[in-house]
Design an enzyme around this catalytic site. Structure first.
Site, short mmCIF file in Angstrom:
data_model
loop_
_atom_site.label_atom_id
_atom_site.label_comp_id
_atom_site.label_asym_id
_atom_site.label_seq_id
_atom_site.Cartn_x
_atom_site.Cartn_y
_atom_site.Cartn_z
N ALA A 14 37.70 51.13 39.72
CA ALA A 14 37.62 49.78 40.29
C ALA A 14 36.36 49.10 39.80
O ALA A 14 35.28 49.70 39.81
CB ALA A 14 37.62 49.85 41.81
N ASP A 15 36.50 47.86 39.36
CA ASP A 15 35.30 47.13 38.92
C ASP A 15 35.36 45.67 39.34
O ASP A 15 36.42 45.08 39.48
CB ASP A 15 35.09 47.27 37.41
CG ASP A 15 36.13 46.54 36.61
OD1 ASP A 15 35.77 45.61 35.88
OD2 ASP A 15 37.32 46.90 36.72
N TRP A 16 34.17 45.13 39.55
CA TRP A 16 34.04 43.74 39.95
C TRP A 16 34.29 42.81 38.78
O TRP A 16 33.97 43.13 37.63
CB TRP A 16 32.63 43.47 40.47
CG TRP A 16 32.38 43.82 41.90
CD1 TRP A 16 32.83 43.16 43.01
CD2 TRP A 16 31.58 44.90 42.38
NE1 TRP A 16 32.37 43.76 44.15
CE2 TRP A 16 31.59 44.83 43.80
CE3 TRP A 16 30.85 45.91 41.76
CZ2 TRP A 16 30.91 45.74 44.59
CZ3 TRP A 16 30.17 46.81 42.56
CH2 TRP A 16 30.20 46.72 43.95
#
Length: 239
Positions: A14-16
């Site tokens: 998961a990444d912003w």
């Protein structure tokens, strides 16, 4: 494929989305930048359209990449010479791009100037959460050192705040995974991305926990947006 889950397990990655630019929008309170993120506008395409003076719908993939480069060059305090090398354009063209950028996002320019001016007085800058970095280069007699210090002064509150948000999210993820009783662990954090190793049948539940923690790490003026994927390896899980 260096990071691969074991048998019966998967990786949740998961990444912003553009967390540093979102932090910049929050800290500078630039009206256009804030509005863009609140409305879900493609900021890189918008910057390209404003700088090149063309309609957003006419921005090509190459031009969007240019807008992206200029957006992030602002965070890193790149001048015309460095930007011209990055974009492979004439220095004067790069100088004009920077000027048009600050004409578009005047609030960003004012925030950078104010942050650097206060840093010269205080000798330090702080993240949104009060983490402090002293900048001795600002006291230097050498112009190059002082210029470097000014770039640090503008960059640290943004990158430092992004790092703080990541730490807050990681603490919450760890607690929430345990509370949910999942066989899942954080195994790696890379810049604005977090990797989870978990049982395959618990992947969706782990993913939901991670995304929620990251998107609600702290309430900024603009939303934090996270993309997440599931796969047998980090490469497979990247969205």
């Amino acid at each position: 494929y260096a990071f691969k889950a074991g048998a019966g397990r998967v990786v949740v990655a998961a990444d912003w989305s553009q967390i540093e630019l979102r932090v910049l929008a929050h800290m500078s309170q630039d009206p256009m930048l804030v509005e863009c993120y609140q409305k879900g506008v493609d900021v890189h395409a918008l910057s390209a359209s404003e700088i090149l003076e063309i309609e957003p719908s006419a921005v090509t993939k190459v031009q969007r990449e240019m807008g992206k480069t200029i957006n992030f060059a602002t965070i890193y305090g790149q001048g015309a010479t460095a930007l011209s090398q990055m974009l492979k354009v004439k220095r004067n063209d790069a100088k004009n791009y920077i000027q048009k950028y600050f004409d578009t996002y005047e609030g960003v320019k004012l925030w950078i100037e104010d942050t650097q001016a206060r840093a010269h007085v205080d000798g330090f800058v702080e993240t949104l959460f009060g983490r402090r970095r002293y900048i001795p280069e600002l006291r230097s007699k050498g112009a190059m050192d002082r210029s470097f210090g000014e770039r640090i002064a503008a960059n640290t509150p943004i990158q430092g705040t992004a790092a703080d948000l990541c730490k807050i999210a990681m603490l919450r993820i760890d607690a929430d995974l345990i509370e949910a009783g999942l066989d899942a662990q954080m195994v790696l954090q890379i810049h604005d991305e977090i990797l989870i190793d978990c049982k395959e049948e618990e992947a969706e539940a782990a993913k939901a926990i991670v995304v929620d923690a990251m998107e609600h790490a702290f309430e900024l003026r603009v939303p934090l947006v996270v993309s997440a994927g599931i796969g047998e390896s980090w490469g497979d899980a990247k969205v």
